[in-house]
Write a protein that holds these residues in place. Structure first.
Motif, PDB file in Angstrom:
ATOM      1  N   UNK A 105      59.499  21.473  63.443  1.00 33.64           N
ATOM      2  CA  UNK A 105      58.824  22.244  62.401  1.00 33.64           C
ATOM      3  C   UNK A 105      57.413  21.747  62.145  1.00 33.64           C
ATOM      4  N   UNK A 106      57.110  20.503  62.544  1.00 33.34           N
ATOM      5  CA  UNK A 106      55.762  19.988  62.351  1.00 33.34           C
ATOM      6  C   UNK A 106      54.730  20.816  63.117  1.00 33.34           C
ATOM      7  N   UNK A 107      55.112  21.326  64.283  1.00 37.80           N
ATOM      8  CA  UNK A 107      54.163  22.062  65.119  1.00 37.80           C
ATOM      9  C   UNK A 107      53.914  23.485  64.632  1.00 37.80           C
ATOM     10  N   UNK A 108      54.804  23.990  63.796  1.00 39.82           N
ATOM     11  CA  UNK A 108      54.638  25.358  63.264  1.00 39.82           C
ATOM     12  C   UNK A 108      54.787  25.361  61.746  1.00 39.82           C
ATOM     13  N   UNK A 109      54.452  24.251  61.131  1.00 42.46           N
ATOM     14  CA  UNK A 109      54.646  24.076  59.694  1.00 42.46           C
ATOM     15  C   UNK A 109      53.900  25.149  58.907  1.00 42.46           C
ATOM     16  N   UNK A 110      54.601  25.797  57.993  1.00 40.33           N
ATOM     17  CA  UNK A 110      53.992  26.845  57.172  1.00 40.33           C
ATOM     18  C   UNK A 110      52.744  26.353  56.458  1.00 40.33           C
ATOM     19  N   UNK A 111      52.782  25.127  55.967  1.00 36.79           N
ATOM     20  CA  UNK A 111      51.654  24.584  55.220  1.00 36.79           C
ATOM     21  C   UNK A 111      50.432  24.370  56.111  1.00 36.79           C
ATOM     22  N   UNK A 112      50.646  24.225  57.424  1.00 33.90           N
ATOM     23  CA  UNK A 112      49.562  23.937  58.349  1.00 33.90           C
ATOM     24  C   UNK A 112      49.124  25.160  59.146  1.00 33.90           C
ATOM     25  N   UNK A 203      58.081  21.219  56.962  1.00 31.10           N
ATOM     26  CA  UNK A 203      58.523  19.843  56.789  1.00 31.10           C
ATOM     27  C   UNK A 203      57.654  19.131  55.760  1.00 31.10           C
ATOM     28  N   UNK A 204      56.370  19.475  55.717  1.00 31.63           N
ATOM     29  CA  UNK A 204      55.476  18.833  54.765  1.00 31.63           C
ATOM     30  C   UNK A 204      55.842  19.182  53.320  1.00 31.63           C
ATOM     31  N   UNK A 205      56.097  20.443  53.057  1.00 31.54           N
ATOM     32  CA  UNK A 205      56.481  20.853  51.702  1.00 31.54           C
ATOM     33  C   UNK A 205      57.853  20.273  51.342  1.00 31.54           C
ATOM     34  N   UNK A 206      58.793  20.294  52.299  1.00 27.49           N
ATOM     35  CA  UNK A 206      60.110  19.725  52.036  1.00 27.49           C
ATOM     36  C   UNK A 206      60.031  18.248  51.715  1.00 27.49           C
ATOM     37  N   UNK A 207      59.186  17.508  52.454  1.00 28.10           N
ATOM     38  CA  UNK A 207      59.029  16.075  52.196  1.00 28.10           C
ATOM     39  C   UNK A 207      58.386  15.825  50.842  1.00 28.10           C
ATOM     40  N   UNK A 208      57.389  16.636  50.500  1.00 29.05           N
ATOM     41  CA  UNK A 208      56.725  16.466  49.195  1.00 29.05           C
ATOM     42  C   UNK A 208      57.689  16.737  48.058  1.00 29.05           C
TER      43      UNK A 208
END
Length: 286
Positions: A105-112, A203-208
């Motif tokens: 998900x890091x490569x297609x992360x919604x936040x990015x 993954x970024x939003x989930x981790x935050x």
């Protein structure tokens, strides 16, 4: 009800059981809110047949997954001491599968995933922020928090280059660091993270969201407590939902919502994030 130091939910005199293992579902003592929510979930059922529908008992489902993982983690620790290689391999299955599922998900992360830059308006006096500007504005504080406090020094790049439809791969070192971080999460945190990532595709939003509510990160929040007055804001379910659906909000703001589609998705996303918060949080909070 507390049984042997763990919360157990009873239906009359019978405990709610883990659908997979058939053992009574036990909730850690620091998670009374999750246990209460599961009890309410069962109180709302009108027939025994409804208990067979996972979408009607989402909290029971996510708690059961965390319970399974916690039991496997305990078996892993025990079998490591006894050098029982077969048991070690079996106990790692759920944890390894979750991490292998989430890392891509890091490569297609919604936040990015940002919209391409738009040409400047013909009238320079008209100030209308573009979708990309809004995406960058929402992403910056989340990424800053993660790369400063949770994954120090990692590099997180926008997933789409200008004019490209193929996602940009995140650096291998970034993935290794985040993989190691996920390996260190306890069962309830990892399952909460999984639910949040699958719901928001980020993954970024989930981790935050996890770091804002998990018991294990209470010390981080306490250390940053004085920073609340210096631009560090609390991050809740609504913040996570908006960060993951900014493009949808942009489009529906221009063209309107599709009835029984956008509104349903909106509430479902918040419900998924809410279950992630419940399973990861507890009474040990900063």
């Amino acid at each position: 009800m507390l049984t042997d130091g763990l919360h157990t939910i009873y239906l009359d005199s019978r405990p709610v059981r883990n659908p997979q293992t058939k053992v009574p579902l036990s909730i850690p003592p620091s998670k009374p809110h999750l246990a209460t929510a599961i009890a309410l979930e069962w109180d709302l059922l009108t027939s025994a047949q409804q208990a067979l529908r996972a979408h009607l008992i989402p909290l029971t489902s996510i708690a059961s997954r965390a319970h399974d993982l916690a039991m496997q983690d305990a078996a892993t620790a025990s079998s490591n001491q006894a050098s029982e290689s077969t048991a070690v391999h079996q106990s790692r299955t759920i944890r390894d599968d979750i991490i292998m599922t989430l890392i891509p998900y890091l490569d297609t992360d919604t936040l990015l995933c940002w919209a391409p830059p738009t040409p400047k308006e013909a009238d320079p006096t008209t100030v209308v922020p573009s979708l990309r500007d809004l995406q960058a504005r929402v992403a910056e504080p989340i990424l800053s928090y993660l790369t400063t406090n949770i994954w120090p020094g990692v590099q997180l790049n926008p997933s789409l280059d200008e004019g490209s439809i193929f996602p940009t791969q995140q650096p291998r070192q970034t993935k290794d660091i985040i993989r190691g971080w996920m390996t260190g999460l306890n069962a309830w945190e990892l399952v909460g993270l999984e639910r949040a990532v699958l719901a928001g595709k980020s993954l970024c939003v989930g981790a935050r969201l996890l770091c804002e509510w998990s018991e294990s990160f209470a010390d981080v929040r306490k250390a940053l407590g004085s920073g609340r007055h210096h631009g560090i804001q609390r991050f809740g379910i609504e913040d996570a939902a908006q960060a993951c659906s900014l493009e949808v909000m942009w489009q529906t703001g221009r063209w309107g919502e599709v009835e029984d589609t956008h509104d349903v998705d909106k509430e479902d996303l918040r419900g998924q994030f809410g279950s992630a918060v419940l399973v990861a949080s507890g009474t040990t909070q900063a």
